[in-house]
Motif scaffolding. Structure first.
Motif, PDB file in Angstrom:
ATOM      1  N   GLY A 156       9.518   9.268  36.923  1.00 64.49           N
ATOM      2  CA  GLY A 156       8.114   9.052  37.259  1.00 64.49           C
ATOM      3  C   GLY A 156       7.420   8.161  36.251  1.00 64.49           C
ATOM      4  N   CYS A 157       7.674   8.388  34.982  1.00 66.82           N
ATOM      5  CA  CYS A 157       7.066   7.551  33.940  1.00 66.82           C
ATOM      6  C   CYS A 157       7.582   6.117  34.031  1.00 66.82           C
ATOM      7  CB  CYS A 157       7.339   8.133  32.556  1.00 66.82           C
ATOM      8  SG  CYS A 157       6.409   9.645  32.197  1.00 66.82           S
ATOM      9  N   ALA A 158       8.873   5.968  34.257  1.00 62.09           N
ATOM     10  CA  ALA A 158       9.441   4.619  34.382  1.00 62.09           C
ATOM     11  C   ALA A 158       8.824   3.884  35.569  1.00 62.09           C
ATOM     12  CB  ALA A 158      10.960   4.708  34.533  1.00 62.09           C
ATOM     13  N   ARG A 159       8.618   4.587  36.664  1.00 60.71           N
ATOM     14  CA  ARG A 159       8.015   3.960  37.843  1.00 60.71           C
ATOM     15  C   ARG A 159       6.597   3.496  37.553  1.00 60.71           C
ATOM     16  NH1 ARG A 159       4.475   5.887  40.942  1.00 60.71           N
ATOM     17  NH2 ARG A 159       4.825   8.019  40.239  1.00 60.71           N
ATOM     18  N   LEU A 160       5.801   4.362  36.894  1.00 60.71           N
ATOM     19  CA  LEU A 160       4.428   3.974  36.586  1.00 60.71           C
ATOM     20  C   LEU A 160       4.380   2.791  35.635  1.00 60.71           C
ATOM     21  CD1 LEU A 160       2.201   7.161  36.125  1.00 60.71           C
ATOM     22  CD2 LEU A 160       2.144   5.478  37.951  1.00 60.71           C
ATOM     23  N   LEU A 161       5.233   2.809  34.628  1.00 55.52           N
ATOM     24  CA  LEU A 161       5.245   1.696  33.681  1.00 55.52           C
ATOM     25  C   LEU A 161       5.696   0.401  34.350  1.00 55.52           C
ATOM     26  CD1 LEU A 161       6.737   3.599  30.618  1.00 55.52           C
ATOM     27  CD2 LEU A 161       4.428   2.629  30.755  1.00 55.52           C
ATOM     28  N   ARG A 162       6.535   0.521  35.358  1.00 54.97           N
ATOM     29  CA  ARG A 162       7.015  -0.669  36.074  1.00 54.97           C
ATOM     30  C   ARG A 162       6.009  -1.147  37.125  1.00 54.97           C
ATOM     31  NH1 ARG A 162      11.003   1.617  38.484  1.00 54.97           N
ATOM     32  NH2 ARG A 162       9.926   1.848  40.486  1.00 54.97           N
ATOM     33  N   ASP A 163       5.498  -0.214  37.944  1.00 52.04           N
ATOM     34  CA  ASP A 163       4.682  -0.581  39.099  1.00 52.04           C
ATOM     35  C   ASP A 163       3.182  -0.493  38.844  1.00 52.04           C
ATOM     36  OD1 ASP A 163       7.094  -0.860  40.397  1.00 52.04           O
ATOM     37  OD2 ASP A 163       7.000   1.132  41.335  1.00 52.04           O
ATOM     38  N   GLY A 164       2.782   0.224  37.793  1.00 56.61           N
ATOM     39  CA  GLY A 164       1.367   0.342  37.472  1.00 56.61           C
ATOM     40  C   GLY A 164       0.751   1.623  37.980  1.00 56.61           C
ATOM     41  N   ASN A 165      -0.284   2.074  37.265  1.00 57.20           N
ATOM     42  CA  ASN A 165      -1.028   3.254  37.711  1.00 57.20           C
ATOM     43  C   ASN A 165      -2.087   2.836  38.731  1.00 57.20           C
ATOM     44  OD1 ASN A 165      -3.012   2.041  36.155  1.00 57.20           O
ATOM     45  ND2 ASN A 165      -2.852   3.501  34.460  1.00 57.20           N
ATOM     46  N   GLY A 166      -2.936   3.770  39.119  1.00 59.17           N
ATOM     47  CA  GLY A 166      -3.918   3.480  40.153  1.00 59.17           C
ATOM     48  C   GLY A 166      -4.855   2.345  39.798  1.00 59.17           C
ATOM     49  N   ALA A 167      -5.275   2.278  38.545  1.00 56.07           N
ATOM     50  CA  ALA A 167      -6.180   1.205  38.132  1.00 56.07           C
ATOM     51  C   ALA A 167      -5.520  -0.158  38.300  1.00 56.07           C
ATOM     52  CB  ALA A 167      -6.601   1.418  36.678  1.00 56.07           C
ATOM     53  N   GLN A 168      -4.256  -0.251  37.932  1.00 53.58           N
ATOM     54  CA  GLN A 168      -3.547  -1.523  38.076  1.00 53.58           C
ATOM     55  C   GLN A 168      -3.359  -1.886  39.544  1.00 53.58           C
ATOM     56  OE1 GLN A 168      -0.680   0.230  35.071  1.00 53.58           O
ATOM     57  NE2 GLN A 168      -0.222  -1.940  34.779  1.00 53.58           N
ATOM     58  N   VAL A 169      -3.062  -0.886  40.381  1.00 53.62           N
ATOM     59  CA  VAL A 169      -2.903  -1.152  41.809  1.00 53.62           C
ATOM     60  C   VAL A 169      -4.226  -1.624  42.404  1.00 53.62           C
ATOM     61  CG1 VAL A 169      -2.433  -0.090  44.053  1.00 53.62           C
ATOM     62  CG2 VAL A 169      -0.976   0.453  42.088  1.00 53.62           C
ATOM     63  N   GLN A 170      -5.334  -0.987  42.044  1.00 51.17           N
ATOM     64  CA  GLN A 170      -6.632  -1.392  42.581  1.00 51.17           C
ATOM     65  C   GLN A 170      -6.973  -2.829  42.192  1.00 51.17           C
ATOM     66  OE1 GLN A 170     -10.097   1.242  42.684  1.00 51.17           O
ATOM     67  NE2 GLN A 170      -8.822   2.848  41.790  1.00 51.17           N
ATOM     68  N   ARG A 171      -6.743  -3.176  40.939  1.00 47.37           N
ATOM     69  CA  ARG A 171      -7.054  -4.548  40.507  1.00 47.37           C
ATOM     70  C   ARG A 171      -6.150  -5.561  41.214  1.00 47.37           C
ATOM     71  NH1 ARG A 171      -8.350  -2.306  34.757  1.00 47.37           N
ATOM     72  NH2 ARG A 171     -10.617  -2.643  34.682  1.00 47.37           N
ATOM     73  N   ALA A 172      -4.891  -5.197  41.420  1.00 49.97           N
ATOM     74  CA  ALA A 172      -3.980  -6.089  42.145  1.00 49.97           C
ATOM     75  C   ALA A 172      -4.433  -6.257  43.594  1.00 49.97           C
ATOM     76  CB  ALA A 172      -2.551  -5.546  42.089  1.00 49.97           C
ATOM     77  N   LEU A 173      -4.908  -5.181  44.203  1.00 54.90           N
ATOM     78  CA  LEU A 173      -5.405  -5.262  45.574  1.00 54.90           C
ATOM     79  C   LEU A 173      -6.628  -6.172  45.657  1.00 54.90           C
ATOM     80  CD1 LEU A 173      -5.061  -1.543  46.736  1.00 54.90           C
ATOM     81  CD2 LEU A 173      -3.825  -3.508  47.663  1.00 54.90           C
ATOM     82  N   LEU A 174      -7.504  -6.094  44.666  1.00 56.51           N
ATOM     83  CA  LEU A 174      -8.674  -6.981  44.662  1.00 56.51           C
ATOM     84  C   LEU A 174      -8.244  -8.433  44.564  1.00 56.51           C
ATOM     85  CD1 LEU A 174     -11.717  -7.455  44.629  1.00 56.51           C
ATOM     86  CD2 LEU A 174     -11.664  -7.108  42.146  1.00 56.51           C
ATOM     87  N   GLU A 175      -7.276  -8.696  43.716  1.00 55.97           N
ATOM     88  CA  GLU A 175      -6.788 -10.073  43.574  1.00 55.97           C
ATOM     89  C   GLU A 175      -6.162 -10.566  44.869  1.00 55.97           C
ATOM     90  OE1 GLU A 175      -3.788 -12.685  40.687  1.00 55.97           O
ATOM     91  OE2 GLU A 175      -4.302 -10.605  40.177  1.00 55.97           O
ATOM     92  N   ASP A 176      -5.444  -9.672  45.570  1.00 60.82           N
ATOM     93  CA  ASP A 176      -4.759 -10.067  46.802  1.00 60.82           C
ATOM     94  C   ASP A 176      -5.710 -10.201  47.986  1.00 60.82           C
ATOM     95  OD1 ASP A 176      -2.364 -10.103  45.467  1.00 60.82           O
ATOM     96  OD2 ASP A 176      -1.724  -8.120  46.145  1.00 60.82           O
TER      97      ASP A 176
END
Length: 362
Positions: A325-345
């Motif tokens: 789980g930690c490896a996945r978050l560090l690789r794919d990002g937590n919720g804040a990173q996903v939200q910012r990526a969605l805004l960019e997209d």
């Protein structure tokens, strides 16, 4: 085997526009009609919020399955009255929160003013069972420095009132406006813990024990330590990871208490700095290492947390789950990173919210 339960607060939104909807009373009424034998959903401070609580589970697989089920049921009940649920710790879009019709909530509004009116923030609280109040206080005293790592992993609130805050977890900064919120010094015993709580209530600044908003506290209702530092997580599997790590921290702290090891870690002033750093950076920059209180890359601090709880997690059968789980978050990002990526997209915050509705059920 210690049991674990999770409370999650969800944001009610319009499924098309993404705007928050003050419809919690209607959703709760629909849930009560459809699930007469269950008592899963609860009202919260604002009408744009919906809370659910899982049952205590000893298996992390079972806990994850129940979080998924509760989210799905929340989405079903909300959908039947024309809204949706999003696991967002703040609303990305502008909102004027509506305080619930409740004597307690009205007291809070009168007492705290704008701090109450702006508390439309959604958290994830993890309950881990303990054998006694003495063990519980021993745990609270010993897990203090590690809680900021959970906050960084769960960070899921970069936006506020239509703009980027510059924080990964702005929810945690809003939450600190409550006078009883935040880290604590070691109490040393259950008697001292309860005396401190009684003294705080006696000031009249807070209404009752329910307003003891320590980062970790003894639950009023259950024989548990309640860890309260996490944003509600965008994905159910992240919520399960936070619960897994929380149980590892509680078990590790309980073993230290039983062995007579004194609480380690810094005082409140440094813990507040560590909490601010976690809220600011999340997993994208540096965190304060819980043992040294010096800045280190977030990945190194997450590895330190895993090392701290490794023995307990291994004994509980949760070590590989936590590592993955930690490896996945560090690789794919937590919720804040996903939200910012969605805004960019997608180019706008409305699309961020509607996409996060989908992520909530993923």
């Amino acid at each position: 085997m210690r049991t674990v339960g999770v409370e999650e607060e969800l944001l009610l939104v319009d499924p098309e526009s993404g705007e928050p909807q003050a419809m919690s009373a209607a959703v709760l009424a629909r849930a009560a009609r459809d699930d007469t034998e269950q008592d899963v959903f609860e009202k919260e401070l604002h009408e744009q919020m919906l809370e659910f609580a899982t049952h205590p589970q000893s298996s992390m697989e079972s806990l994850h399955a129940e979080i998924v089920r509760c989210r799905a049921e929340a989405a079903q009940h909300a959908g039947e009255i024309g809204c949706a649920v999003a696991a967002l710790a703040t609303s990305p879009l502008p909102v004027s929160p509506s305080i619930g019709v409740n004597r307690r909530y009205r007291w809070m509004e009168e007492q705290y003013g704008i701090a109450t009116r702006e508390q439309l923030v959604m958290g994830c609280h993890v309950h881990v069972s303990v054998d006694s109040d003495e063990e519980g206080v021993g745990v609270v005293d010993r897990l203090r420095p590690w809680l900021t790592v959970l906050a960084a992993l769960s960070a899921n609130s970069p936006f506020w009132q239509g703009g980027d805050t510059g924080y990964s977890s702005y929810r945690s900064r809003v939450w600190q406006r409550w006078p009883s919120a935040g880290p604590t010094e070691p109490f040393g015993s259950a008697e001292r813990y309860h005396r401190r709580v009684a003294d705080m209530v006696a000031t009249g600044v807070i209404l009752d024990e329910g307003m003891i908003y320590f980062d970790a506290r003894l639950s009023q209702r259950y024989p548990t330590v309640e860890i309260r530092v996490s944003d509600v997580c965008l994905h159910a599997e992240t919520a399960g990871l936070i619960a897994t790590l929380a149980r590892g921290l509680v078990e590790t702290a309980a073993r230290e208490w039983r062995a007579g090891r004194d609480p380690a870690g810094p005082g409140v002033s440094l813990l507040r700095l560590a909490a601010w750093q976690a809220a600011r950076s999340g997993l994208t920059g540096e965190l304060l290492h819980p043992e040294t209180m010096r800045r280190m890359p977030a990945e190194a601090v997450v590895r330190a947390l895993l090392g701290h709880v490794e023995e307990a997690l291994d004994d509980l059968g949760d070590l590989e789950r936590a590592r993955e789980g930690c490896a996945r978050l560090l690789r794919d990002g937590n919720g804040a990173q996903v939200q910012r990526a969605l805004l960019e997209d997608t180019g706008n915050l409305r699309n961020v919210v509607t996409e996060c509705v989908r992520h909530t059920q993923a």
